[in-house]
Design a protein around this motif. Sequence first.
Motif, PDB file in Angstrom:
ATOM      1  N   ARG A  26      -7.420   4.627  -4.230  1.00  0.00           N
ATOM      2  CA  ARG A  26      -6.614   5.776  -4.654  1.00  0.00           C
ATOM      3  C   ARG A  26      -5.745   6.341  -3.530  1.00  0.00           C
ATOM      4  NH1 ARG A  26      -7.460   3.754  -8.598  1.00  0.00           N
ATOM      5  NH2 ARG A  26      -8.686   4.395 -10.405  1.00  0.00           N
ATOM      6  N   THR A  27      -6.126   6.116  -2.306  1.00  0.00           N
ATOM      7  CA  THR A  27      -5.382   6.676  -1.176  1.00  0.00           C
ATOM      8  C   THR A  27      -5.109   5.574  -0.160  1.00  0.00           C
ATOM      9  OG1 THR A  27      -7.377   7.249   0.071  1.00  0.00           O
ATOM     10  CG2 THR A  27      -6.536   8.895  -1.492  1.00  0.00           C
ATOM     11  N   PRO A  28      -4.115   5.777   0.718  1.00  0.00           N
ATOM     12  CA  PRO A  28      -3.870   4.786   1.776  1.00  0.00           C
ATOM     13  C   PRO A  28      -5.072   4.576   2.675  1.00  0.00           C
ATOM     14  CG  PRO A  28      -2.019   6.308   1.589  1.00  0.00           C
ATOM     15  CD  PRO A  28      -3.114   6.847   0.715  1.00  0.00           C
ATOM     16  N   GLU A  29      -5.849   5.634   2.901  1.00  0.00           N
ATOM     17  CA  GLU A  29      -7.026   5.519   3.759  1.00  0.00           C
ATOM     18  C   GLU A  29      -8.071   4.599   3.122  1.00  0.00           C
ATOM     19  OE1 GLU A  29      -4.674   8.914   4.807  1.00  0.00           O
ATOM     20  OE2 GLU A  29      -5.619   8.393   2.895  1.00  0.00           O
ATOM     21  N   GLN A  30      -8.276   4.743   1.821  1.00  0.00           N
ATOM     22  CA  GLN A  30      -9.212   3.862   1.127  1.00  0.00           C
ATOM     23  C   GLN A  30      -8.735   2.418   1.174  1.00  0.00           C
ATOM     24  OE1 GLN A  30      -9.737   5.312  -2.851  1.00  0.00           O
ATOM     25  NE2 GLN A  30     -10.843   7.159  -2.218  1.00  0.00           N
ATOM     26  N   PHE A  31      -7.446   2.226   0.960  1.00  0.00           N
ATOM     27  CA  PHE A  31      -6.892   0.872   1.006  1.00  0.00           C
ATOM     28  C   PHE A  31      -7.081   0.265   2.390  1.00  0.00           C
ATOM     29  CE2 PHE A  31      -3.635  -2.299   1.645  1.00  0.00           C
ATOM     30  CZ  PHE A  31      -3.587  -2.984   0.439  1.00  0.00           C
ATOM     31  N   ASN A  32      -6.774   1.035   3.427  1.00  0.00           N
ATOM     32  CA  ASN A  32      -6.892   0.540   4.801  1.00  0.00           C
ATOM     33  C   ASN A  32      -8.332   0.259   5.204  1.00  0.00           C
ATOM     34  OD1 ASN A  32      -4.121   0.735   5.117  1.00  0.00           O
ATOM     35  ND2 ASN A  32      -4.222   2.791   6.003  1.00  0.00           N
ATOM     36  N   SER A  80       0.825  -1.215   0.000  1.00  0.00           N
ATOM     37  CA  SER A  80       0.000   0.000   0.000  1.00  0.00           C
ATOM     38  C   SER A  80       0.856   1.261   0.000  1.00  0.00           C
ATOM     39  CB  SER A  80      -0.944   0.012   1.209  1.00  0.00           C
ATOM     40  OG  SER A  80      -0.212   0.129   2.420  1.00  0.00           O
ATOM     41  N   SER A  81       2.177   1.092   0.184  1.00  0.00           N
ATOM     42  CA  SER A  81       3.067   2.250   0.109  1.00  0.00           C
ATOM     43  C   SER A  81       3.015   2.904  -1.268  1.00  0.00           C
ATOM     44  CB  SER A  81       4.509   1.829   0.429  1.00  0.00           C
ATOM     45  OG  SER A  81       4.976   0.867  -0.511  1.00  0.00           O
ATOM     46  N   ILE A  82       2.589   2.142  -2.293  1.00  0.00           N
ATOM     47  CA  ILE A  82       2.432   2.725  -3.629  1.00  0.00           C
ATOM     48  C   ILE A  82       1.387   3.836  -3.588  1.00  0.00           C
ATOM     49  CG2 ILE A  82       1.611   2.263  -5.971  1.00  0.00           C
ATOM     50  CD1 ILE A  82       2.923  -0.431  -5.859  1.00  0.00           C
ATOM     51  N   ASN A  83       0.264   3.575  -2.921  1.00  0.00           N
ATOM     52  CA  ASN A  83      -0.771   4.606  -2.798  1.00  0.00           C
ATOM     53  C   ASN A  83      -0.264   5.813  -2.019  1.00  0.00           C
ATOM     54  OD1 ASN A  83      -2.868   3.543  -4.289  1.00  0.00           O
ATOM     55  ND2 ASN A  83      -3.766   2.424  -2.582  1.00  0.00           N
ATOM     56  N   MET A  84       0.543   5.549  -1.008  1.00  0.00           N
ATOM     57  CA  MET A  84       1.095   6.654  -0.228  1.00  0.00           C
ATOM     58  C   MET A  84       2.025   7.504  -1.094  1.00  0.00           C
ATOM     59  SD  MET A  84       3.105   6.428   3.418  1.00  0.00           S
ATOM     60  CE  MET A  84       1.738   5.462   4.076  1.00  0.00           C
ATOM     61  N   GLU A  85       2.844   6.834  -1.919  1.00  0.00           N
ATOM     62  CA  GLU A  85       3.749   7.565  -2.800  1.00  0.00           C
ATOM     63  C   GLU A  85       2.978   8.343  -3.862  1.00  0.00           C
ATOM     64  OE1 GLU A  85       6.381   4.635  -4.351  1.00  0.00           O
ATOM     65  OE2 GLU A  85       7.414   4.319  -2.448  1.00  0.00           O
ATOM     66  N   ALA A 116      -2.801  -7.992  -3.581  1.00  0.00           N
ATOM     67  CA  ALA A 116      -2.533  -6.678  -2.989  1.00  0.00           C
ATOM     68  C   ALA A 116      -2.409  -5.613  -4.065  1.00  0.00           C
ATOM     69  CB  ALA A 116      -1.258  -6.740  -2.152  1.00  0.00           C
ATOM     70  N   MET A 117      -1.798  -5.954  -5.203  1.00  0.00           N
ATOM     71  CA  MET A 117      -1.673  -4.994  -6.290  1.00  0.00           C
ATOM     72  C   MET A 117      -3.043  -4.639  -6.868  1.00  0.00           C
ATOM     73  SD  MET A 117       0.025  -3.003  -8.205  1.00  0.00           S
ATOM     74  CE  MET A 117       1.764  -3.401  -7.948  1.00  0.00           C
ATOM     75  N   LEU A 118      -3.925  -5.633  -6.943  1.00  0.00           N
ATOM     76  CA  LEU A 118      -5.285  -5.374  -7.428  1.00  0.00           C
ATOM     77  C   LEU A 118      -6.005  -4.376  -6.532  1.00  0.00           C
ATOM     78  CD1 LEU A 118      -7.633  -6.010  -9.359  1.00  0.00           C
ATOM     79  CD2 LEU A 118      -8.221  -7.924  -7.856  1.00  0.00           C
ATOM     80  N   PHE A 119      -5.914  -4.569  -5.233  1.00  0.00           N
ATOM     81  CA  PHE A 119      -6.576  -3.648  -4.303  1.00  0.00           C
ATOM     82  C   PHE A 119      -5.895  -2.288  -4.299  1.00  0.00           C
ATOM     83  CE2 PHE A 119      -8.484  -7.507  -2.691  1.00  0.00           C
ATOM     84  CZ  PHE A 119      -9.730  -7.080  -2.290  1.00  0.00           C
ATOM     85  N   THR A 120      -4.589  -2.263  -4.533  1.00  0.00           N
ATOM     86  CA  THR A 120      -3.885  -0.991  -4.640  1.00  0.00           C
ATOM     87  C   THR A 120      -4.394  -0.200  -5.834  1.00  0.00           C
ATOM     88  OG1 THR A 120      -1.891  -1.948  -3.632  1.00  0.00           O
ATOM     89  CG2 THR A 120      -1.615   0.085  -4.872  1.00  0.00           C
TER      90      THR A 120
END
Length: 201
Positions: free
Chosen positions: A111-117, A26-31, A103-107
């Motif tokens: 769009r954001t870390p909050e959405q992922f979490n 999920s660090s991808i979304n953070m970046e 995990a890549m699919l959900f990433t």
Amino acid sequence: AYDMGRHLLFGFSMFLVLFTIGFKLSSINMEKTNGIWNRMILSPTRKTGIYLGHLTFVAAIGFFQMLVVYLIFLFVFDFPIGQRFGELLLVNALYVVAAVAIAMLFTGLTRTPEQFNMVYPTVVPIMPLISGAYMPPGAITNEFLLAVAQIFPLTHAQEAFMGISLYDAGWSEVFPALAKMLLIAVVFMGVGINLVERGRN
């Protein structure tokens, strides 16, 4: 006789590694949110290298986590997991690749870390339940749930793990499960990367 303890060992190991891999990737979304991703894309670093760096790092962590669990149960608790440890590790590696693809699919879907979490921890616990990771084979009889379970790599990894560990199955016997798991990994990874790229634009 069926070894439910061994079944649960593999099931819970696969479940927990999904969280480890997911929250690392999920660090991808953070970046992307912080603008770091766009700066890396514009740098001389190749896009393929950026993706491989993230995916390889996360896959290595997931594989090492499951390996440590197996070694602890094998040497500390003297828990029998079969005589073909090398074959189990190969199945484990393929499962980790599929878990990274999930995990890549959900990433890509978020769009954001909050959405992922919010989305990822809600959906992931359902996967082992439908896949039968917590219950013996045959416990789930609903045709719809059995069909849905086919899209989760946990279903096929559990079949391969137990086939090798408990029934001493050969590669020809577990090949269908491995092939399905690889297909799921390829499809999920392709869709996930495509969604990440579209979300960047």
